[in-house]
Design a protein around this motif. Structure first.
Motif, PDB file in Angstrom:
ATOM      1  N   GLN A  35       0.848  -1.189   0.000  1.00 34.40           N
ATOM      2  CA  GLN A  35       0.000   0.000   0.000  1.00 34.40           C
ATOM      3  C   GLN A  35       0.890   1.247   0.000  1.00 34.40           C
ATOM      4  O   GLN A  35       2.019   1.221   0.491  1.00 34.40           O
ATOM      5  N   ILE A  36       0.363   2.337  -0.565  1.00 31.53           N
ATOM      6  CA  ILE A  36       1.068   3.620  -0.537  1.00 31.53           C
ATOM      7  C   ILE A  36       0.137   4.675   0.045  1.00 31.53           C
ATOM      8  O   ILE A  36      -1.084   4.565  -0.062  1.00 31.53           O
ATOM      9  N   ASP A  37       0.729   5.705   0.677  1.00 32.29           N
ATOM     10  CA  ASP A  37      -0.092   6.685   1.393  1.00 32.29           C
ATOM     11  C   ASP A  37      -0.633   7.791   0.507  1.00 32.29           C
ATOM     12  O   ASP A  37      -1.506   8.553   0.916  1.00 32.29           O
ATOM     13  N   LYS A  38      -0.114   7.915  -0.718  1.00 25.82           N
ATOM     14  CA  LYS A  38      -0.632   8.938  -1.632  1.00 25.82           C
ATOM     15  C   LYS A  38      -0.421   8.485  -3.068  1.00 25.82           C
ATOM     16  O   LYS A  38       0.449   7.651  -3.355  1.00 25.82           O
ATOM     17  N   THR A  39      -1.199   9.044  -3.959  1.00 23.33           N
ATOM     18  CA  THR A  39      -1.107   8.665  -5.371  1.00 23.33           C
ATOM     19  C   THR A  39      -0.729   9.839  -6.266  1.00 23.33           C
ATOM     20  O   THR A  39      -0.697   9.688  -7.486  1.00 23.33           O
ATOM     21  N   LEU A  40      -0.434  10.998  -5.674  1.00 24.72           N
ATOM     22  CA  LEU A  40      -0.068  12.164  -6.479  1.00 24.72           C
ATOM     23  C   LEU A  40       1.023  12.966  -5.785  1.00 24.72           C
ATOM     24  O   LEU A  40       0.920  13.280  -4.598  1.00 24.72           O
ATOM     25  N   LEU A  41       2.070  13.275  -6.547  1.00 30.39           N
ATOM     26  CA  LEU A  41       3.147  14.146  -6.083  1.00 30.39           C
ATOM     27  C   LEU A  41       3.240  15.347  -7.014  1.00 30.39           C
ATOM     28  O   LEU A  41       2.914  15.248  -8.198  1.00 30.39           O
ATOM     29  N   LYS A  42       3.700  16.465  -6.477  1.00 28.48           N
ATOM     30  CA  LYS A  42       3.912  17.661  -7.283  1.00 28.48           C
ATOM     31  C   LYS A  42       5.401  17.971  -7.312  1.00 28.48           C
ATOM     32  O   LYS A  42       5.958  18.463  -6.337  1.00 28.48           O
ATOM     33  N   ASN A  43       6.021  17.619  -8.430  1.00 26.86           N
ATOM     34  CA  ASN A  43       7.465  17.785  -8.621  1.00 26.86           C
ATOM     35  C   ASN A  43       8.244  17.153  -7.476  1.00 26.86           C
ATOM     36  O   ASN A  43       9.055  17.789  -6.814  1.00 26.86           O
ATOM     37  N   GLY A  44       7.984  15.892  -7.255  1.00 28.40           N
ATOM     38  CA  GLY A  44       8.711  15.149  -6.237  1.00 28.40           C
ATOM     39  C   GLY A  44       8.028  15.158  -4.889  1.00 28.40           C
ATOM     40  O   GLY A  44       7.027  15.832  -4.670  1.00 28.40           O
ATOM     41  N   GLY A  45       8.590  14.388  -3.978  1.00 28.96           N
ATOM     42  CA  GLY A  45       8.032  14.261  -2.642  1.00 28.96           C
ATOM     43  C   GLY A  45       8.365  12.894  -2.077  1.00 28.96           C
ATOM     44  O   GLY A  45       9.234  12.182  -2.590  1.00 28.96           O
ATOM     45  N   VAL A  46       7.669  12.519  -1.019  1.00 29.27           N
ATOM     46  CA  VAL A  46       7.927  11.247  -0.347  1.00 29.27           C
ATOM     47  C   VAL A  46       6.671  10.387  -0.369  1.00 29.27           C
ATOM     48  O   VAL A  46       5.582  10.850  -0.016  1.00 29.27           O
ATOM     49  N   ILE A  47       6.835   9.150  -0.795  1.00 31.65           N
ATOM     50  CA  ILE A  47       5.754   8.162  -0.782  1.00 31.65           C
ATOM     51  C   ILE A  47       6.019   7.178   0.358  1.00 31.65           C
ATOM     52  O   ILE A  47       7.091   6.573   0.430  1.00 31.65           O
ATOM     53  N   LYS A  48       5.057   7.035   1.251  1.00 27.12           N
ATOM     54  CA  LYS A  48       5.171   6.075   2.348  1.00 27.12           C
ATOM     55  C   LYS A  48       4.614   4.731   1.878  1.00 27.12           C
ATOM     56  O   LYS A  48       3.441   4.624   1.517  1.00 27.12           O
ATOM     57  N   VAL A  49       5.464   3.724   1.879  1.00 27.95           N
ATOM     58  CA  VAL A  49       5.080   2.387   1.418  1.00 27.95           C
ATOM     59  C   VAL A  49       4.992   1.450   2.619  1.00 27.95           C
ATOM     60  O   VAL A  49       5.899   1.424   3.457  1.00 27.95           O
ATOM     61  N   THR A  50       3.912   0.708   2.705  1.00 26.17           N
ATOM     62  CA  THR A  50       3.758  -0.308   3.752  1.00 26.17           C
ATOM     63  C   THR A  50       3.250  -1.596   3.116  1.00 26.17           C
ATOM     64  O   THR A  50       2.682  -1.581   2.017  1.00 26.17           O
ATOM     65  N   GLY A  51       3.443  -2.690   3.809  1.00 30.00           N
ATOM     66  CA  GLY A  51       2.973  -3.968   3.290  1.00 30.00           C
ATOM     67  C   GLY A  51       3.404  -5.109   4.180  1.00 30.00           C
ATOM     68  O   GLY A  51       3.930  -4.902   5.281  1.00 30.00           O
ATOM     69  N   LYS A  52       3.199  -6.318   3.680  1.00 29.91           N
ATOM     70  CA  LYS A  52       3.563  -7.489   4.471  1.00 29.91           C
ATOM     71  C   LYS A  52       3.965  -8.633   3.555  1.00 29.91           C
ATOM     72  O   LYS A  52       3.394  -8.828   2.481  1.00 29.91           O
ATOM     73  N   VAL A  53       4.981  -9.362   4.013  1.00 36.78           N
ATOM     74  CA  VAL A  53       5.451 -10.560   3.325  1.00 36.78           C
ATOM     75  C   VAL A  53       5.491 -11.693   4.347  1.00 36.78           C
ATOM     76  O   VAL A  53       5.378 -11.447   5.557  1.00 36.78           O
ATOM     77  N   PRO A  54       5.624 -12.929   3.901  1.00 34.57           N
ATOM     78  CA  PRO A  54       5.757 -14.029   4.864  1.00 34.57           C
ATOM     79  C   PRO A  54       6.915 -13.789   5.828  1.00 34.57           C
ATOM     80  O   PRO A  54       7.965 -13.274   5.439  1.00 34.57           O
ATOM     81  N   ALA A  55       6.714 -14.132   7.076  1.00 38.77           N
ATOM     82  CA  ALA A  55       7.723 -13.905   8.111  1.00 38.77           C
ATOM     83  C   ALA A  55       9.052 -14.548   7.728  1.00 38.77           C
ATOM     84  O   ALA A  55       9.095 -15.657   7.189  1.00 38.77           O
ATOM     85  N   GLY A  56      10.122 -13.816   7.993  1.00 38.69           N
ATOM     86  CA  GLY A  56      11.459 -14.352   7.746  1.00 38.69           C
ATOM     87  C   GLY A  56      11.998 -14.090   6.356  1.00 38.69           C
ATOM     88  O   GLY A  56      13.140 -14.457   6.062  1.00 38.69           O
ATOM     89  N   GLN A  57      11.213 -13.456   5.487  1.00 35.83           N
ATOM     90  CA  GLN A  57      11.676 -13.204   4.126  1.00 35.83           C
ATOM     91  C   GLN A  57      12.151 -11.757   3.956  1.00 35.83           C
ATOM     92  O   GLN A  57      11.649 -10.850   4.611  1.00 35.83           O
ATOM     93  N   GLN A  58      13.121 -11.586   3.084  1.00 34.84           N
ATOM     94  CA  GLN A  58      13.587 -10.253   2.730  1.00 34.84           C
ATOM     95  C   GLN A  58      12.645  -9.659   1.687  1.00 34.84           C
ATOM     96  O   GLN A  58      12.029 -10.389   0.906  1.00 34.84           O
ATOM     97  N   VAL A  59      12.552  -8.348   1.669  1.00 30.67           N
ATOM     98  CA  VAL A  59      11.690  -7.692   0.688  1.00 30.67           C
ATOM     99  C   VAL A  59      12.449  -6.538   0.041  1.00 30.67           C
ATOM    100  O   VAL A  59      13.213  -5.829   0.697  1.00 30.67           O
ATOM    101  N   TYR A  60      12.251  -6.404  -1.265  1.00 29.42           N
ATOM    102  CA  TYR A  60      12.882  -5.345  -2.052  1.00 29.42           C
ATOM    103  C   TYR A  60      11.790  -4.599  -2.809  1.00 29.42           C
ATOM    104  O   TYR A  60      10.759  -5.183  -3.163  1.00 29.42           O
ATOM    105  N   LEU A  61      12.023  -3.326  -3.060  1.00 24.50           N
ATOM    106  CA  LEU A  61      11.064  -2.514  -3.802  1.00 24.50           C
ATOM    107  C   LEU A  61      11.690  -2.066  -5.120  1.00 24.50           C
ATOM    108  O   LEU A  61      12.778  -1.485  -5.131  1.00 24.50           O
ATOM    109  N   GLU A  62      11.001  -2.342  -6.201  1.00 26.65           N
ATOM    110  CA  GLU A  62      11.430  -1.899  -7.525  1.00 26.65           C
ATOM    111  C   GLU A  62      10.525  -0.740  -7.940  1.00 26.65           C
ATOM    112  O   GLU A  62       9.304  -0.891  -8.008  1.00 26.65           O
TER     113      GLU A  62
END
Length: 400
Positions: A35-62
């Motif tokens: 999930q992300i906290d916003k869907t629109l930025l004006k010339n840049g900004g910060v997107i807060k990303v949250t989510g869940k994966v199976p316990a014990g696994q590494q997660v990467y964001l592309e």
């Protein structure tokens, strides 16, 4: 009878074990939530990303620009350590995302810092492998990449060389990583350690989209270390005037600063009998996030404006020798035909090195010609300067 019961018990235990293992496998293969906290930025900004994966696994964001592709190229002129042969192959794609970055867990920040110590010799493929982020590298690996057997003669006649056979997926992925480095150059632009993962599999990250990036849609995908991906989360980055998107450069730029800089440069450039391109070129490369190939190509037509007005004014005060100008212009026409192709075959560092030395030599030559000793020996130059001053005064009087 007892043997049958024993056999049934064994079958029951086996079925339970299979069921439990299948449940565990299904949990491991469960797609990450995102999930992300916003869907629109004006010339840049910060997107807060949250989510869940199976316990014990590494997660990467592309994260990548989904609808803005730019050109990326690379000239392979390094000797093959196995064969000892220099390939002289030119690689090019028009499908490189204008923005592309992989975010890894925060505990890998030290590894990124270690990779930076390699300076300009860092390898993107080795960095991805070292960070364990190979599962997250997907979008550039699918780019259509052409390769050409380059020769000097091909460059002279305006060609990139002979188009070679398409590469297989493995080779295409390898070359795409080299193109990513050639396009973005710095580790911080393609890799970042921002993902915090809890023991229960919950994760979060602050994705900073800096100012001046391409407008349009961006995708974020979470990938686990066993290559299971989430559905993409989409947000949009918007810009407004005076920010303009430069399609060939893949960046957005506040157009007011280049306008003011060019105004000053054109004044001094025309004073020296030039369009100001030799001054503007290194300034744009140094101050703005523009590829040197785009800068060289952009500066060339802009010089027409300053040169056009300069030619008009110099012709009015009769300072133009047309015979000499046409003769020089013919040779410049040939050089201008060859130059753009050669520009593709050099890196930004090579471009800066060559351009810097040319400017230093010219600066030294011009300074030497202003010394008292040189002027005293050069009577002709003194006469030219006097004539220049005389005509300038006559032109000023004529305007009054």
């Amino acid at each position: 009878m007892k043997e049958k019961l024993k056999l049934l018990r064994m079958l029951f235990v086996l079925m339970v074990c299979l069921l439990l293992s299948s449940v565990a496998f299904a949990q491991d293969q469960a797609a990450p939530s995102l999930q992300i906290d916003k869907t629109l930025l004006k010339n840049g900004g910060v997107i807060k990303v949250t989510g869940k994966v199976p316990a014990g696994q590494q997660v990467y964001l592309e994260v990548w620009a989904a609808d803005k592709g730019v050109r990326a190229s690379m000239f392979d002129s390094k000797k093959d350590p196995k064969t000892g042969v220099v390939p002289y192959v030119f690689y090019q794609t028009y499908d490189m995302p204008a923005y592309y970055k992989i975010f890894v867990p925060v505990d890998k920040a030290d590894k990124i810092a270690e990779l930076k110590k390699a300076g300009k010799k860092w390898s993107y493929s080795e960095a991805i492998k070292e960070l364990g982020a190979e599962a997250a590298y997907n979008v550039p690996a699918k780019m259509k990449t052409d390769r050409y057997k380059a020769t000097l003669m091909a460059s002279v006649i305006g060609s990139r060389g002979k188009l070679l056979e398409p590469m297989d997926d493995k080779e295409n992925k390898k070359r795409s990583m080299q193109l990513v480095k050639a396009r973005f150059r710095e580790i911080d632009k393609v890799l970042g350690a921002e993902v915090t993962v809890s023991p229960d599999g919950a994760f979060s990250a602050d994705i900073k989209i800096r100012e001046g990036l391409a407008p349009g849609k961006y995708n974020i995908v979470a990938v686990t270390d066993n290559k299971v991906k989430s559905a993409p989360a989409v947000f949009e980055n918007s810009i407004s005037f005076p920010m303009l998107y430069l399609k060939t450069a893949g960046t957005s730029q506040n157009i007011l600063w280049p306008f003011l800089i060019c105004l000053v440069i054109s004044i001094f450039g025309v004073l020296m009998g030039a369009g100001g391109g030799f001054i503007l070129n290194p300034i744009l490369v140094s101050l703005f996030p523009l590829p040197h190939t785009v800068v060289a190509g952009t500066v060339t037509p802009t010089v027409l404006f300053s040169q056009g007005s300069g030619i008009y004014n110099y012709s009015k005060i009769k300072f133009i020798n047309w015979k000499l100008g046409i003769a020089i212009g013919c040779s410049m026409l040939l050089g201008a035909f060859i130059g753009p192709k050669l520009t593709e075959l050099i890196t930004l560092d090579q471009f800066k090195f060559a351009f810097g030395w040319i400017l230093l030599v010219l600066a030294g030559l011009m300074y030497w010609q202003t010394t008292a000793g040189y002027l005293a020996k050069n009577k002709k130059e003194q006469a030219i300067l006097k004539e220049f001053k005389k005509r300038a005064e006559e032109a000023a009087k004529a305007k009054q």
